[in-house]
Design an enzyme around this catalytic site. Structure first.
Site, PDB file in Angstrom:
ATOM      1  N   ASP A 121      -1.658 -20.051  11.412  1.00  0.00           N
ATOM      2  CA  ASP A 121      -0.953 -19.233  10.084  1.00  0.00           C
ATOM      3  C   ASP A 121      -0.312 -19.833   9.256  1.00  0.00           C
ATOM      4  O   ASP A 121      -0.535 -20.065   8.457  1.00  0.00           O
ATOM      5  CB  ASP A 121      -0.304 -17.809  11.048  1.00  0.00           C
ATOM      6  CG  ASP A 121      -0.904 -16.773  11.616  1.00  0.00           C
ATOM      7  OD1 ASP A 121      -2.032 -16.360  11.116  1.00  0.00           O
ATOM      8  OD2 ASP A 121      -0.538 -15.772  12.111  1.00  0.00           O
ATOM      9  N   HIS A 168      -7.896 -14.056  15.037  1.00  0.00           N
ATOM     10  CA  HIS A 168      -5.833 -14.802  14.439  1.00  0.00           C
ATOM     11  C   HIS A 168      -6.069 -15.568  14.776  1.00  0.00           C
ATOM     12  O   HIS A 168      -6.771 -16.813  15.119  1.00  0.00           O
ATOM     13  CB  HIS A 168      -5.974 -13.120  15.534  1.00  0.00           C
ATOM     14  CG  HIS A 168      -5.297 -11.722  15.613  1.00  0.00           C
ATOM     15  ND1 HIS A 168      -4.335 -11.812  14.300  1.00  0.00           N
ATOM     16  CD2 HIS A 168      -5.484 -10.874  15.882  1.00  0.00           C
ATOM     17  CE1 HIS A 168      -4.588 -10.532  14.001  1.00  0.00           C
ATOM     18  NE2 HIS A 168      -5.397 -10.099  14.854  1.00  0.00           N
ATOM     19  N   ASP A 169      -4.946 -16.148  14.917  1.00  0.00           N
ATOM     20  CA  ASP A 169      -4.490 -17.466  14.520  1.00  0.00           C
ATOM     21  C   ASP A 169      -4.991 -18.484  16.326  1.00  0.00           C
ATOM     22  O   ASP A 169      -5.471 -19.744  15.814  1.00  0.00           O
ATOM     23  CB  ASP A 169      -2.678 -17.779  15.120  1.00  0.00           C
ATOM     24  CG  ASP A 169      -2.223 -19.031  15.464  1.00  0.00           C
ATOM     25  OD1 ASP A 169      -2.473 -19.544  16.063  1.00  0.00           O
ATOM     26  OD2 ASP A 169      -1.711 -19.647  13.907  1.00  0.00           O
ATOM     27  N   LEU A 203      -4.904   0.385  -4.746  1.00  0.00           N
ATOM     28  CA  LEU A 203      -5.643  -0.233  -5.743  1.00  0.00           C
ATOM     29  C   LEU A 203      -6.943   0.321  -5.388  1.00  0.00           C
ATOM     30  O   LEU A 203      -7.594  -0.800  -5.677  1.00  0.00           O
ATOM     31  CB  LEU A 203      -5.472  -1.722  -4.510  1.00  0.00           C
ATOM     32  CG  LEU A 203      -3.876  -2.394  -4.991  1.00  0.00           C
ATOM     33  CD1 LEU A 203      -3.859  -4.085  -4.534  1.00  0.00           C
ATOM     34  CD2 LEU A 203      -3.394  -2.877  -5.496  1.00  0.00           C
ATOM     35  N   ARG A 258       0.809  -1.129   0.130  1.00  0.00           N
ATOM     36  CA  ARG A 258      -0.061  -0.037  -0.237  1.00  0.00           C
ATOM     37  C   ARG A 258       1.086   1.521   0.102  1.00  0.00           C
ATOM     38  O   ARG A 258       1.689   1.031   0.335  1.00  0.00           O
ATOM     39  CB  ARG A 258      -1.022   0.213   1.237  1.00  0.00           C
ATOM     40  CG  ARG A 258      -1.634  -1.741   1.016  1.00  0.00           C
ATOM     41  CD  ARG A 258      -2.780  -0.724   2.699  1.00  0.00           C
ATOM     42  NE  ARG A 258      -3.462  -2.194   2.559  1.00  0.00           N
ATOM     43  CZ  ARG A 258      -4.777  -2.640   4.159  1.00  0.00           C
ATOM     44  NH1 ARG A 258      -4.445  -1.549   5.086  1.00  0.00           N
ATOM     45  NH2 ARG A 258      -4.983  -3.099   3.625  1.00  0.00           N
ATOM     46  N   GLY A 297      -4.312 -11.500   1.094  1.00  0.00           N
ATOM     47  CA  GLY A 297      -4.876 -12.351   2.391  1.00  0.00           C
ATOM     48  C   GLY A 297      -5.941 -11.849   3.028  1.00  0.00           C
ATOM     49  O   GLY A 297      -6.362 -11.197   3.810  1.00  0.00           O
TER      50      GLY A 297
END
Length: 374
Positions: free
Chosen positions: A156, A126-127, A61, A38, A83
């Site tokens: 992950d 999260h994981d 983008l 980005r 992702g």
């Protein structure tokens, strides 16, 4: 040699966690990966190990020029890795449909926690959340204590990044025959569940219970656990087979009949107490001198600083230092097309990089003149 994936072209939409790790695996083994970041994002530094091995370029983008540049790059790519949450790439105009419109053979890899569909697909996580939902987190930890987060290895990296890389290679193999690409939906919940396959089988066979810390491989068995030594460091024992268990007893001088019935689970608690007493009689290095390299299934528990200096890791060059940062070397090993060790980062010319990836010269120049240099 450039590695077994030499010639493979991959567009990576920079993200966090497993997607960059997947792209790192591909780059490590020779793929030509370009990382699209980005505007305003920092350039990866030497300590950003999972961003190694590939140049990056910053593209907005949300702008027509940024989208046009990505589609131009996709046109000559074999794989795309992203992702983001479900729907984000579609809203940007870079979902599977427009990408396959310019490159029908493209394999489009999607890395998410919950997957592309399902009641939780759009929720944050999260994981620890993904491994919890799979059933795996409940099994990790000591008996009668709370489950222990296994860092972010299970969801992950193991159930996410590695399975995404495997899925990409499978879809790429199929596309070589069919001429058609497809979408690979890699969900960390699915992957964490898959990594638990053996345990679901053992449970069905009545050889495993849902009570953590009370099974053969989860710390209940005295011959499959870690122990503190006289110096406060630790050793790991994995003497499962009877002959290895017998050797462990012999080397440690354990003649107590309490240890004669290895698989008598009623004896395990007391055996663990006795073994803990035994291992506290010597330092970790003294135990290494006695047990390391034998069939007693022994290893010292090394920390992040110690592991790179261990003789076995040195012999296999398991770690490498790049730009002053110690990090794992590419794996696995290949006999005929070995991967090149990670290289120090070099400055990237954004316009040249974009042109090399098929972006029109005028568009490349326009993008490079904006907030893109990386």
């Amino acid at each position: 040699m450039a590695g077994p994936l030499d010639g493979l072209k991959v567009v990576e939409l920079a993200g966090l966690g497993p997607a960059p790790f997947c792209a790192m695996l591909l780059a490590d083994l020779g793929a030509d990966v370009v990382r699209i970041a980005r505007p305003g994002s920092p350039e990866p530094g030497p300590a950003d190990v999972t961003s190694r091995g590939r140049p990056s370029v910053r593209l907005d983008l949300r702008s027509p020029d940024g989208v046009a540049a990505v589609l131009a790059m996709v046109q000559g790519a074999d794989l795309l890795v992203e992702g983001f949450r479900p729907g984000v790439m579609e809203r940007l105009g870079l979902g599977p449909a427009p990408c396959h419109a310019v490159n029908p053979r493209l394999v489009y890899g999607r890395m998410t926690g919950w997957g592309q569909h399902g009641p939780l697909a759009h929720a944050a996580g999260h994981d620890i959340n993904y491994v919890a939902l799979s059933g795996a987190l409940h099994a990790i930890g000591r008996s009668h204590d709370t489950p222990v987060p296994p860092l972010n290895f299970v969801a992950d990296y193991g159930g996410g990044a590695v399975l995404l890389a495997f899925g990409l290679m499978c879809a790429l193999h199929e596309s070589r025959a069919s001429g058609r690409g497809q979408v690979v939906d890699a969900a960390m919940t699915d992957g964490s569940a898959l990594l638990s396959a053996m345990y679901y089988g053992l449970k069905a066979a009545g050889q495993w219970t849902s009570q953590r810390g009370e099974n053969l491989l989860d710390g209940a068995a005295p011959f499959y656990d870690t122990y503190a030594c006289a110096d406060g460091r630790f050793v790991a024992i994995g003497a499962l087979e009877p002959e290895f268990y017998a050797l462990l007893r012999e080397r440690c001088g354990i003649q107590d009949p309490l240890f004669d019935a290895q698989m008598d689970t009623t004896r395990w608690p007391m055996q663990k107490v006795r073994l803990a007493d035994v291992f506290r009689t010597r330092t970790r290095d003294e135990w290494c001198a006695l047990l390391e390299g034998t069939d007693a299934c022994f290893a010292p528990v090394l920390d992040w600083d110690e592991a790179p200096s261990h003789a076995h890791n040195l012999a296999r060059e398991t770690f490498v230092t790049v730009d002053g940062v110690v990090q794992p070397s590419p794996a696995p090993r290949f006999s005929r097309t070995p991967a090149r060790p990670p290289q120090p980062r070099t400055p990237t010319d954004p316009a040249a990089l974009l042109r090399a990836w098929g972006v029109d010269e005028s568009l490349a120049a326009r993008l490079a003149a904006g907030p893109n240099p990386a």
